[in-house]
Design a protein around this motif. Structure first.
Motif, PDB file in Angstrom:
ATOM      1  N   ALA A   1       3.602  10.340 -10.120  1.00 14.32           N
ATOM      2  CA  ALA A   1       2.972  10.457 -11.027  1.00 14.32           C
ATOM      3  C   ALA A   1       1.921  10.824 -11.214  1.00 14.32           C
ATOM      4  CB  ALA A   1       2.146   8.973 -11.277  1.00 14.32           C
TER       5      ALA A   1
ATOM      6  N   GLN B   1       0.589  -1.145  -0.255  1.00  4.31           N
ATOM      7  CA  GLN B   1       0.212  -0.181  -0.263  1.00  4.31           C
ATOM      8  C   GLN B   1       1.082   1.337   0.075  1.00  4.31           C
ATOM      9  OE1 GLN B   1      -2.253  -0.876   2.968  1.00  4.31           O
ATOM     10  NE2 GLN B   1      -3.868  -2.193   2.370  1.00  4.31           N
ATOM     11  N   LYS B   2       2.093   1.520   0.927  1.00  7.49           N
ATOM     12  CA  LYS B   2       2.526   2.121   0.526  1.00  7.49           C
ATOM     13  C   LYS B   2       3.457   2.274  -0.354  1.00  7.49           C
ATOM     14  CE  LYS B   2       3.430   2.931   6.010  1.00  7.49           C
ATOM     15  NZ  LYS B   2       4.231   2.291   7.150  1.00  7.49           N
TER      16      LYS B   2
ATOM     17  N   LYS C   1       2.933   1.571  -3.284  1.00  8.48           N
ATOM     18  CA  LYS C   1       1.804   1.863  -4.232  1.00  8.48           C
ATOM     19  C   LYS C   1       0.876   4.319  -4.268  1.00  8.48           C
ATOM     20  CE  LYS C   1      -0.708  -2.295  -5.327  1.00  8.48           C
ATOM     21  NZ  LYS C   1      -2.595  -2.857  -5.043  1.00  8.48           N
ATOM     22  N   ALA C   2       1.301   3.699  -3.027  1.00  9.34           N
ATOM     23  CA  ALA C   2       1.041   5.777  -2.502  1.00  9.34           C
ATOM     24  C   ALA C   2       1.844   6.177  -3.004  1.00  9.34           C
ATOM     25  CB  ALA C   2       0.825   5.876  -1.094  1.00  9.34           C
TER      26      ALA C   2
ATOM     27  N   LEU D   1       4.166   5.674  -5.609  1.00  8.90           N
ATOM     28  CA  LEU D   1       4.018   6.010  -7.087  1.00  8.90           C
ATOM     29  C   LEU D   1       2.857   6.324  -7.514  1.00  8.90           C
ATOM     30  CD1 LEU D   1       4.433   1.787  -7.874  1.00  8.90           C
ATOM     31  CD2 LEU D   1       5.962   3.537  -8.687  1.00  8.90           C
ATOM     32  N   ASN D   2       1.701   6.209  -6.969  1.00  5.84           N
ATOM     33  CA  ASN D   2       0.516   7.731  -7.144  1.00  5.84           C
ATOM     34  C   ASN D   2       1.261   9.035  -7.015  1.00  5.84           C
ATOM     35  OD1 ASN D   2      -1.124   5.910  -8.150  1.00  5.84           O
ATOM     36  ND2 ASN D   2      -1.651   5.553  -6.044  1.00  5.84           N
ATOM     37  N   LYS D   3       2.303   9.270  -6.096  1.00  6.92           N
ATOM     38  CA  LYS D   3       2.623  10.752  -5.526  1.00  6.92           C
ATOM     39  C   LYS D   3       3.194  10.852  -6.743  1.00  6.92           C
ATOM     40  CE  LYS D   3       1.537  10.822  -0.245  1.00  6.92           C
ATOM     41  NZ  LYS D   3       2.959  11.350   0.584  1.00  6.92           N
TER      42      LYS D   3
END
Length: 79
Positions: free
Chosen positions: A79, A69-70, A72-73, A75-77
């Motif tokens: 991108a 989860q961390k 993914k979070a 990677l979202n920041k």
């Protein structure tokens, strides 16, 4: 008199042997109790080890999920 002394010596030997047998019985009983106690302790430790192993596996799953989860979070920041 000699035969009486000889007879008393025989009785004395028999009493000594009886005492030795009783001491051996006591020792055997003590050893049996100790072995039984050790077996019980080993079984209890085995059960506790199994519980700890189960807890570690559960915690391991939680850690992996949290790390994903961390990740993914993060990677979202980016991108």
């Amino acid at each position: 008199m000699d035969s009486i002394l000889e007879g008393l010596g025989t009785v004395k030997d028999q009493l000594r042997k009886m005492e030795e047998r009783e001491a051996e019985k006591g020792l055997k009983q003590s050893l049996k109790r100790a072995v039984n106690k050790l077996e019980q302790d080993c079984k209890a430790m085995k059960e506790k080890l199994f519980e700890v192993k189960t807890e570690i596996k559960a915690k391991e799953g939680e850690i992996v999920t949290a790390a994903k989860q961390k990740g993914k979070a993060a990677l979202n920041k980016v991108a």
